[in-house]
Design a protein around this motif. Structure first.
Motif, PDB file in Angstrom:
ATOM      1  N   THR A 197      48.728  31.791 -38.281  1.00 24.52           N
ATOM      2  CA  THR A 197      49.447  33.053 -38.074  1.00 24.52           C
ATOM      3  C   THR A 197      48.499  34.246 -37.973  1.00 24.52           C
ATOM      4  O   THR A 197      48.954  35.389 -38.005  1.00 24.52           O
ATOM      5  CB  THR A 197      50.449  33.272 -39.217  1.00 24.52           C
ATOM      6  N   PHE A 226      55.848  28.576 -45.909  1.00 27.19           N
ATOM      7  CA  PHE A 226      55.124  29.465 -46.827  1.00 27.19           C
ATOM      8  C   PHE A 226      55.775  29.460 -48.213  1.00 27.19           C
ATOM      9  O   PHE A 226      55.095  29.355 -49.239  1.00 27.19           O
ATOM     10  CB  PHE A 226      55.106  30.893 -46.274  1.00 27.19           C
ATOM     11  N   ALA A 227      57.106  29.594 -48.245  1.00 30.57           N
ATOM     12  CA  ALA A 227      57.806  29.659 -49.527  1.00 30.57           C
ATOM     13  C   ALA A 227      57.626  28.361 -50.319  1.00 30.57           C
ATOM     14  O   ALA A 227      57.438  28.380 -51.545  1.00 30.57           O
ATOM     15  CB  ALA A 227      59.292  29.926 -49.282  1.00 30.57           C
ATOM     16  N   ASP A 231      58.361  30.485 -42.330  1.00 34.83           N
ATOM     17  CA  ASP A 231      58.736  31.194 -43.558  1.00 34.83           C
ATOM     18  C   ASP A 231      59.091  30.197 -44.672  1.00 34.83           C
ATOM     19  O   ASP A 231      58.680  30.364 -45.832  1.00 34.83           O
ATOM     20  CB  ASP A 231      59.924  32.128 -43.300  1.00 34.83           C
ATOM     21  N   GLU A 232      59.853  29.170 -44.294  1.00 34.19           N
ATOM     22  CA  GLU A 232      60.216  28.160 -45.284  1.00 34.19           C
ATOM     23  C   GLU A 232      58.979  27.400 -45.766  1.00 34.19           C
ATOM     24  O   GLU A 232      58.861  27.049 -46.945  1.00 34.19           O
ATOM     25  CB  GLU A 232      61.236  27.175 -44.686  1.00 34.19           C
TER      26      GLU A 232
END
Length: 615
Positions: free
Chosen positions: A302, A275-276, A272-273
């Protein structure tokens, strides 16, 4: 009035003005800024001698300073014709360079160099000019000669280091930077030398230079970024993140740093980090190929194939990936037009394993009515030439006529492949010839006697030049707990490294016939004689999976995108099981799990085939 001015005035007063005296007077006027008077003297000199070289040259110089380069080149060129003096030739070369006629300028500078071979400044200037012309090896020779003539020539040392760095000649670049540092150290110089030292795996020295650079100029975001990469490479994650954050504090939109931070987050599986962070990078540079490629990697990893395949096409704009745009005049096919009745060239664009993986699409292309020419590397040419739908299998050296082309790695995009529509996962390579298989059965029997034990092929390392080799390969010694299993191990490892060769020679229980493997068709035939293949993430794993042979693939903590996440099977190969690292670098627990599963499989096979195993 200086001596030259007095002599010129005396010549005029005596009424015996000569071309030489007039040129001398003109030069005095030029130095004093009296351009009109200087030009008049030149004209008077040429009235007396229309071929006087000094007058022609000075008039050309005057035109040059008046912003008339064409006239300057004409006048100075006439002077050179009359007297090819180094001074005139250099002036002409300078004019040509200012006009942007770099090839012509370089030729004239080199002509002057023949007359002034000890002029270090001229060697340096020609070196820089050759660099602009893309003739980098010649440029490096000129810069190094300048430094030989003048060992304290800072510009030649600095420029030589920068050029040699660009050429990838890092040890030579360091030598140049060492000279430049003694003459005039700077933050930028330490940064560039650190880059070279890092490439030479001299990491402690590289770190020291980055720290010197930061001490001299803490506001260079590039230096913090490079030091962060060095920390990451050495496994110092906290320091790496701290450096990246310092760089971003200086330049919040520094997309290269955001990309690097995202890669570290990806390696830690903090998705998630990652991607951000990549989204921030895209906001700063929406068309950046590196960012798009990293994003594609995350998307494919993913399972978001729909967006991942398209973003992955950015790989063609990445020099670091090593792909070469073939520059075909024919159209690129990406599934967007009919191909029935046409000839299409499908060609390998990445590694051998990738070519094997994506060769599954060849029958689908042929089913659309196209004649398929497949271009792959020689070691896999016989193997993939037998795939259904291949009309002709060639190497890169001879490309026949075709109508359309498509890289193998683009075929998943062309067919809109989703996670649930991967084709031919059960296997798509035709079985090896009976003759080859029998030959390998005979070799094994000659070495082992009766073939009555469970036979397992081993591959523990990939190509050492692969950028991810340190992550995916292991030393053969790491497999020691596995080697005590009651099975017959057969090496499938080509290109055994020196330290592994020593260990392999100490283990006569591992059959090694790899010197007799001529290509991947031979390897496929040998695999068909085995009960199981255990391999790290390399081309043999793809070969076994594409053949439908049982294969256990050992996958690092940060896997290649094709192995996805948190699953022990592969949608690409039905016959494959995945054994993943649970922590970065932890092969020991992977080997332990493989040993348990292998013992279980061997026991089950013994119960199923008691007569075979007791024969």
């Amino acid at each position: 009035m200086n001596r030259r001015e007095r002599r010129a005035a005396a010549a005029k007063q005596s009424g015996k003005a000569t071309p030489a005296a007039l040129c001398q007077a003109g030069f005095v006027h030029f130095q004093s800024g009296r351009i009109a008077d200087a030009e008049l003297c030149c004209q008077q000199a040429l009235t007396l001698d229309e071929h006087h070289p000094d007058a022609l040259h000075l008039l050309g110089v005057l035109c040059f300073h008046a912003g008339q380069p064409d006239a300057a080149a004409e006048w100075i060129g006439r002077a050179v014709q009359q007297a090819p003096k180094a001074e005139y030739i250099l002036s002409l070369a300078t004019v040509l360079e200012r006009q942007g006629r770099l090839e012509d300028a370089q030729q004239h500078f080199s002509q002057a160099l023949a007359l002034k071979a000890e002029d270090a400044g001229l060697w340096n200037h020609i070196g820089n000019l050759l660099w602009q012309l893309g003739r980098k090896d010649e440029a490096a020779q000129h810069l190094q000669q300048a430094l030989t003539l003048n060992p304290r020539y800072w510009e030649a040392a600095h420029n030589g280091g920068m050029l040699l760095l660009e050429l990838g000649r890092h040890a030579e670049a360091v030598a140049c930077f060492d000279v430049a540092e003694k003459l005039n150290p700077s933050a930028a110089l330490y940064q560039m030398r650190a880059v070279c030292l890092s490439e030479l795996n001299r990491f402690e020295e590289a770190q020291a230079d980055y720290e010197k650079s930061i001490a001299l100029d803490p506001d260079l975001a590039e230096t913090h970024n490079n030091l962060g990469l060095l920390h990451w490479r050495s496994g110092r994650l906290e320091q790496a993140f701290a450096c990246f954050d310092r760089a971003l504090g200086l330049r919040p939109d520094f997309h290269a740093v955001l990309n690097n931070k995202a890669v570290v987050l990806l390696h830690l599986q903090l998705l998630d980090e990652a991607f951000a962070t990549l989204q921030k990078s895209l906001a700063a540079a929406p068309a950046d190929a590196q960012t798009l490629f990293y994003l594609a990697t995350l998307q494919l990893l993913t399972g978001d194939f729909e967006r991942g395949w398209l973003a992955r096409e950015a790989r063609w704009r990445l020099p670091s990936v090593g792909l070469v745009d073939r520059g075909f005049s024919q159209a690129l096919w990406r599934g967007d037009q009919p191909i029935a009745g046409k000839t299409i060239l499908l060609y390998s664009d990445e590694g051998l394993g990738d070519a094997i993986q994506f060769a599954r699409y060849v029958p689908m292309v042929a089913a659309l009515g196209a004649r398929v020419i497949l271009e792959v590397e020689p070691p896999i040419q016989p193997l993939l030439g037998s795939v259904k739908g291949v009309a002709e299998c060639i190497g890169r050296s001879s490309t026949p006529a075709f109508d359309l082309h498509c890289p193998l790695g683009t075929l998943p995009l062309a067919f809109g492949t989703r996670l649930d529509t991967i084709p031919f996962a059960q296997g798509y390579l035709p079985p090896p010839s009976a003759t080859r298989v029998q030959a390998w059965q005979d070799r094994l029997q000659a070495r082992l006697g009766p073939l009555n034990r469970f036979r397992v092929g081993l591959v523990w390392a990939g190509n050492p030049d692969h950028k991810n080799d340190h992550n995916r390969s292991m030393a053969l010694r790491t497999l020691t707990p596995l080697l005590d299993c009651d099975v017959q191990f057969v090496s499938l490892q080509k290109g055994v490294r020196d330290h592994d060769r020593v260990f392999l020679n100490q283990r006569p229980d591992i059959v090694d016939l790899t010197e007799q493997l001529t290509d991947f068709s031979d390897t496929a035939a040998l695999i068909s004689c085995l009960d199981l293949v255990i391999s790290v993430d390399t081309s043999v794993a793809h070969l076994a999976g594409a053949s439908g042979a049982p294969v256990w693939t050992l996958v690092p903590f940060n896997p290649d995108w094709r192995w996805l996440l948190e699953r022990d099977d592969s949608p690409w190969y039905q016959s494959m099981r995945l054994f993943r690292q649970r922590e970065r670098g932890d092969w020991a627990s992977v080997v332990d799990r493989v040993r348990v599963e292998l013992d279980s499989l061997r026991s089950a096979r013994r119960q199923d085939q008691p007569s075979l195993l007791s024969a």
